[in-house]
Every structure is written in structure tokens, then in C-alpha cells.
Enzyme design. Structure first.
Site, mmCIF file in Angstrom:
data_model
loop_
_atom_site.group_PDB
_atom_site.id
_atom_site.type_symbol
_atom_site.label_atom_id
_atom_site.label_comp_id
_atom_site.label_asym_id
_atom_site.label_seq_id
_atom_site.Cartn_x
_atom_site.Cartn_y
_atom_site.Cartn_z
ATOM 1 N N TYR A 151 0.853 -1.191 0.000
ATOM 2 C CA TYR A 151 0.000 0.000 0.000
ATOM 3 C C TYR A 151 0.886 1.237 0.000
ATOM 4 O O TYR A 151 1.834 1.331 0.784
ATOM 5 C CB TYR A 151 -0.877 -0.012 1.255
ATOM 6 C CG TYR A 151 -1.798 1.181 1.403
ATOM 7 C CD1 TYR A 151 -2.781 1.441 0.446
ATOM 8 C CD2 TYR A 151 -1.695 2.038 2.498
ATOM 9 C CE1 TYR A 151 -3.636 2.529 0.586
ATOM 10 C CE2 TYR A 151 -2.551 3.122 2.645
ATOM 11 C CZ TYR A 151 -3.514 3.366 1.686
ATOM 12 O OH TYR A 151 -4.360 4.436 1.819
ATOM 13 N N ASP A 249 9.335 2.853 0.179
ATOM 14 C CA ASP A 249 8.241 3.558 0.848
ATOM 15 C C ASP A 249 8.342 3.217 2.330
ATOM 16 O O ASP A 249 7.899 2.158 2.775
ATOM 17 C CB ASP A 249 6.896 3.130 0.257
ATOM 18 C CG ASP A 249 5.732 3.806 0.963
ATOM 19 O OD1 ASP A 249 5.978 4.588 1.909
ATOM 20 O OD2 ASP A 249 4.580 3.549 0.581
ATOM 21 N N LYS A 277 4.023 9.461 8.700
ATOM 22 C CA LYS A 277 3.578 8.957 10.005
ATOM 23 C C LYS A 277 4.472 9.358 11.195
ATOM 24 O O LYS A 277 4.347 10.434 11.724
ATOM 25 C CB LYS A 277 3.412 7.446 9.938
ATOM 26 C CG LYS A 277 2.311 7.045 8.922
ATOM 27 C CD LYS A 277 1.768 5.683 9.162
ATOM 28 C CE LYS A 277 0.800 5.256 8.053
ATOM 29 N NZ LYS A 277 -0.548 5.051 8.453
HETATM 30 C C1 LIG Z 1 3.511 2.203 3.395
HETATM 31 C C2 LIG Z 1 2.528 3.326 3.281
HETATM 32 N N1 LIG Z 1 2.702 4.251 2.328
HETATM 33 C C3 LIG Z 1 1.857 5.289 2.186
HETATM 34 C C4 LIG Z 1 0.775 5.427 3.024
HETATM 35 C C5 LIG Z 1 -0.163 6.586 2.860
HETATM 36 O O1 LIG Z 1 0.007 7.479 3.903
HETATM 37 P P1 LIG Z 1 -1.126 8.539 4.286
HETATM 38 O O2 LIG Z 1 -2.247 7.750 4.888
HETATM 39 O O3 LIG Z 1 -0.462 9.466 5.243
HETATM 40 O O4 LIG Z 1 -1.532 9.199 3.021
HETATM 41 C C6 LIG Z 1 0.567 4.489 4.050
HETATM 42 C C7 LIG Z 1 -0.566 4.607 4.978
HETATM 43 O O5 LIG Z 1 -0.855 3.762 5.778
HETATM 44 C C8 LIG Z 1 1.456 3.410 4.159
HETATM 45 O O6 LIG Z 1 1.286 2.452 5.090
#
Ligand SMILES: Cc1ncc(COP(=O)(O)O)c(C=O)c1O
Length: 436
Positions: A151, A249, A277
Site C-alpha cells: 500500500y 516507501d 507517520k
Molecule cells: C507504506 C505506506 N505508504 C503510504 C501510506 C499513505 O500514507 P497517508 O495515509 O499518510 O496518506 C501508508 C498509509 O498507511 C502506508 O502504510
């Protein structure tokens, strides 16, 4: 068990139900992020402190959800609260001009992730979207390789094969929701995590068109699945060989798994890292950290990166205190030990009870996969018995513990404010639950 525990939980949370009835009149599903909705209604939270939070009914929980894994600082860390209050007292939140200290946070991130330059945004989705744009600009190519079950937020070209139905042989490329035009995701190609052959096969076929490989170095949206030995090294090698950029990521692992995230932990330096986060301690800030020659593409007539709230004063203040004063190199060892103790305790309890389950643990995060003995990718993750997981989740909540993020797809997080006593109490409670 699920029915009994869920019913007991619904009886304990009547104020959440009342709030849901009001909220769902003008907010679809009564929440502002679909994942917060847990049928038949979401939990509404009133306040939190340290390792605890209290729901709308005043029920207290020991919290391992920690804002979807955001709060390695724990709730309301005193240093964070003090710094943000002082910033507010100084006056002004958004000036439409750059804060004088955003470069200090950028420097801290470049140090942690062994890269050169940074741009800030407000969410993980914004960071991953922009990381792909700059990779496309740098390589002059368009296609993107991502992994089944990973994700990266909800943008139209990465929200693909996140929770797809299983294809017999190869991963299927499936847009995750309505409203995603094919034009946006048709350049997204999907490989299997922990399977270098599946990546090389795509690269061999399409390498003239591939801009980047993006992945969660530890798969954190399928519980916690670590990379197998050699997998990240292999991706680094393939990226160099085929002239594509490697993007980690680290929105979930950055500044949490280790001081320098997965990049430091596995000692593989990608071309671009995205974080979010944990770096803001609950304030909305994310960053793209990259090689100098890549990020120097930002500029007039080149790559645009803009945002009204990017690097606003409050979020920069928060990130500065989180990264420089709270999540310092010394805190990772003890938080990781607590997480390890939790993982070993869970595994022992399940083993003693003769219940098949896999407990994984990397850094301050971990997950229990009921009903399976091994998990290395999306296919393995789908085998877990999520009904048992939910039975445990409700049973633990009825006993005052949110034991993982409230979704069988996620994990526990240990914060710097969790204690040994918290962990021992959690294990005692889990033993009671498993026995029942
Ligand atoms: C690995 C990863 N990348 C990107 C995101 C997206 O982040 P946001 O919810 O702050 O847009 C998340 C959200 O859980 C994530 O777990």
C-alpha cells in the site's frame, strides 16, 4: 467466540454508536478514512495520554494501535506538546513563507537515510505520488513496478493490486476502487514480494519503459512481512542493471524500525525514500528524501513540487522535536526489546495452547497470523484466519487492550512510553483470552 466478544464490545460502546448515528448523516460511513470504519460502527475516541486512550464511553485502553502506527512517541509526549504550544504562542501557523528551521529537519532526515536532499508534504500519499513523478522525470520513462498487497496511499497509479483476488500464476493488476481511470494505472506493473524472478521477468520485458520500483521494504500492510535474505540486495542490483530508480516507501518504517528506518536496518540505500507517520509524532508531515542528482530536478520548467501546507511551521516544529529530541538513537534498543518480548510471549502462549499461528516481529512492530505457520507474501497473508484474529481483537478490547491496529491487515507498535509492565499485562490478558 467472535459473536460473544463482539456483542460484549457493542454493549460497552453505546456512545460510539450514538456518535456514528449523528456523524453518518453528513459524513459517509461516519468517518473520514474508510479504514476507520469497523462494521457495524467505528470506535470514536475522546482523548489519549502516554500509552493509553479513552473512547467516547470513557473505556480505557492500553493502545498498540497508536494512530495507525504513527505514534512511536506515544500519545501527547510532553516534549512534543511543549514545543508545539510554544510555537503557537509565538504566533502564526501558516505564513505562506518557509519556516527558518525546515532545513534542520531535512538535514536530520538526510543523515538518517544516507541520502542528500528532501522535500516535505503533509501525507504519505502525497509523498509516494511525488516520488514516482520525480523518478519518471529523472529516467524519462513511465512504467512503475509495485508489489502485490503493498500500500502506498490512494493515488490513482499506486492504489493497484492492494487487495486483489488471487490470480493462479502471476499477480493481477487490479485498480482498488471505483473512479480510477485506466489511463492512470495502465503503466503500473505488479510483482510478488520476496520473489526476485517476478521482478526480473517484468524488467526483461519492459525495461525501456520502467522508471522505478516502489515497495515497502518490510510489508506493513499485510501484518509484518520482512524481506527474505537477499531480496532487497537483489532489487538494488536489478535497479542498477536496468537503469530504474529504487524507491523505499518507509511511511510505516521510517524513523521507527530503526534510527534510519529499513534503509539503515537492512543496510541497502535506495535512490529515494518516502517517510511520513512517525516523523511528525501525530502531526501531518511527510517527506521525500533522495539523491542530489534526482531532487535537483525540482525547479522552474522542470519538476513542480508545491503545496499550501507543505512544511508548515507547526509540522516542522513537531518533526524537529520528534526526530532530534524524542526518537533519538538511544530509544530504539529498549522499544525493540519490548516488542521482541511481546512477540516471544504471544508465540509461547499460542504454542502452549496448541494453536497454529505465525508471530512476526521487526523492530517495534509485529503481527499475529492465526492459522498459518509461514508467511512471505500476499498469498501467504491471505491464508490467515482473520475471524480468529478479530475474536482476539474484540476479547482484548473488552479487557482494556487494543492489541494491534484494528484491522487484521496491520500490526502492533511499541512506543517510547510503553513499559515492561504494559507488556506483561498484555501477555497475561492474551493468555486468559486464548484459554477462553
Ligand atoms: C507504506 C505506506 N505508504 C503510504 C501510506 C499513505 O500514507 P497517508 O495515509 O499518510 O496518506 C501508508 C498509509 O498507511 C502506508 O502504510
Amino acid at each position: 467466540m467472535l459473536y460473544k466478544e463482539k456483542l460484549a464490545f457493542l454493549k460497552r460502546t453505546t456512545k460510539s454508536f450514538e456518535t456514528f448515528q449523528k456523524a453518518s448523516k453528513n459524513i459517509p460511513m461516519g468517518v473520514n478514512s474508510n479504514i476507520r470504519y469497523i462494521p457495524p460502527y467505528p470506535l470514536y475516541v475522546d482523548r489519549a495520554l502516554s500509552s493509553r486512550l479513552w473512547d467516547a464511553d470513557g473505556n480505557e485502553y492500553l493502545d498498540y494501535q497508536l494512530g495507525f502506527g504513527v505514534l512511536m512517541t506515544g500519545h501527547n509526549h510532553p516534549k512534543l506538546v511543549e514545543a508545539v504550544k510554544a510555537r503557537l504562542d509565538k504566533g502564526g501557523i501558516a505564513y505562506g513563507a518557509e519556516p527558518i528551521d525546515s532545513h534542520e529537519v531535512a538535514e536530520e532526515l538526510t543523515k538518517r537515510f544516507k541520502l542528500d536532499m528532501v522535500r516535505f508534504q503533509c501525507s504519505g500519499t502525497a509523498a509516494t505520488s511525488w516520488a514516482v513523478r520525480i523518478a519518471r522525470a529523472y529516467t524519462g520513462k513511465e512504467k512503475v513496478i509495485k508489489f502485490e498487497g503493498h500500500y502506498h496511499g490512494t493515488n490513482d497509479y499506486l492504489f493497484v493490486s492492494y487487495y486483489p483476488p488471487l490470480a493462479p500464476a502471476k499477480p493481477m493488476r487490479i485498480p482498488h476502487c471505483l473512479g480510477m481511470p485506466e489511463g492512470a494505472w495502465k503503466e503500473t506493473l505488479v510483482a510478488r514480494f520476496n520473489d526476485l524472478n517476478s521482478v526480473e521477468e517484468i524488467l526483461q520485458k519492459d525495461s525501456d519503459d520502467i522508471a522505478c520500483i516502489i515497495l515497502e521494504p518490510v510489508a506493513m500492510n499485510m501484518g509484518v512481512i520482512p524481506p527474505e535474505k537477499g531480496f532487497l540486495e537483489g532489487l538494488r542490483k536489478l535497479s542498477d542493471e536496468y537503469g530504474v530508480l529504487l524507491i523505499f516507501d518507509e511511511v510505516k518504517t521510517g524513523a521507527k524500525l530503526a534510527y534510519g528506518g529499513a534503509t539503515e536496518y537492512f543496510n541497502i540505500i535506495p535512490d529515494i525514500v518516502t517517510v511520513g507517520k512517525a516523523i511528525g509524532g501525530g502531526f501531518p508531515i511527510s517527506a521525500v528524501i533522495g539523491r542530489r542528482d534526482v531532487l535537483e530536478l525540482v525547479g522552474p520548467g522542470k519538476v513542480v513540487h508545491a503545496g499550501t501546507f507543505n512544511a508548515n511551521h507547526i509540522c516542522i516544529t513537531a518533526a524537529k522535536v520528534v526526530l532530534k529530541e524524542i526518537l533519538t538513537p538511544e530509544v530504539y534498543g529498549s522499544a525493540r526489546s519490548l516488542s521482541k518480548r511481546l512477540a516471544e510471549g504471544y508465540a509461547q502462549i499460542l504454542d502452549d495452547a496448541g494453536i497454529e499461528a505465525r508471530v512476526t516481529n521487526v523492530g517495534v512492530n509485529g503481527h499475529i497470523y492465526p492459522g498459518v505457520s509461514e508467511v512471505k507474501d500476499y498469498r501467504g497473508y491471505l491464508q490467515q484466519d482473520s475471524e480468529i484474529w478479530w475474536s482476539w481483537a474484540y476479547a482484548m478490547m473488552n479487557r482494556g487492550i487494543i492489541f494491534e491496529v484494528l484491522s487484521a491487515d496491520d500490526q502492533w507498535t511499541i512506543s517510547v512510553q510503553h513499559t515492561e509492565r504494559d507488556v506483561e499485562r498484555t501477555l497475561e490478558t492474551f493468555m486468559e483470552v486464548v484459554k477462553s
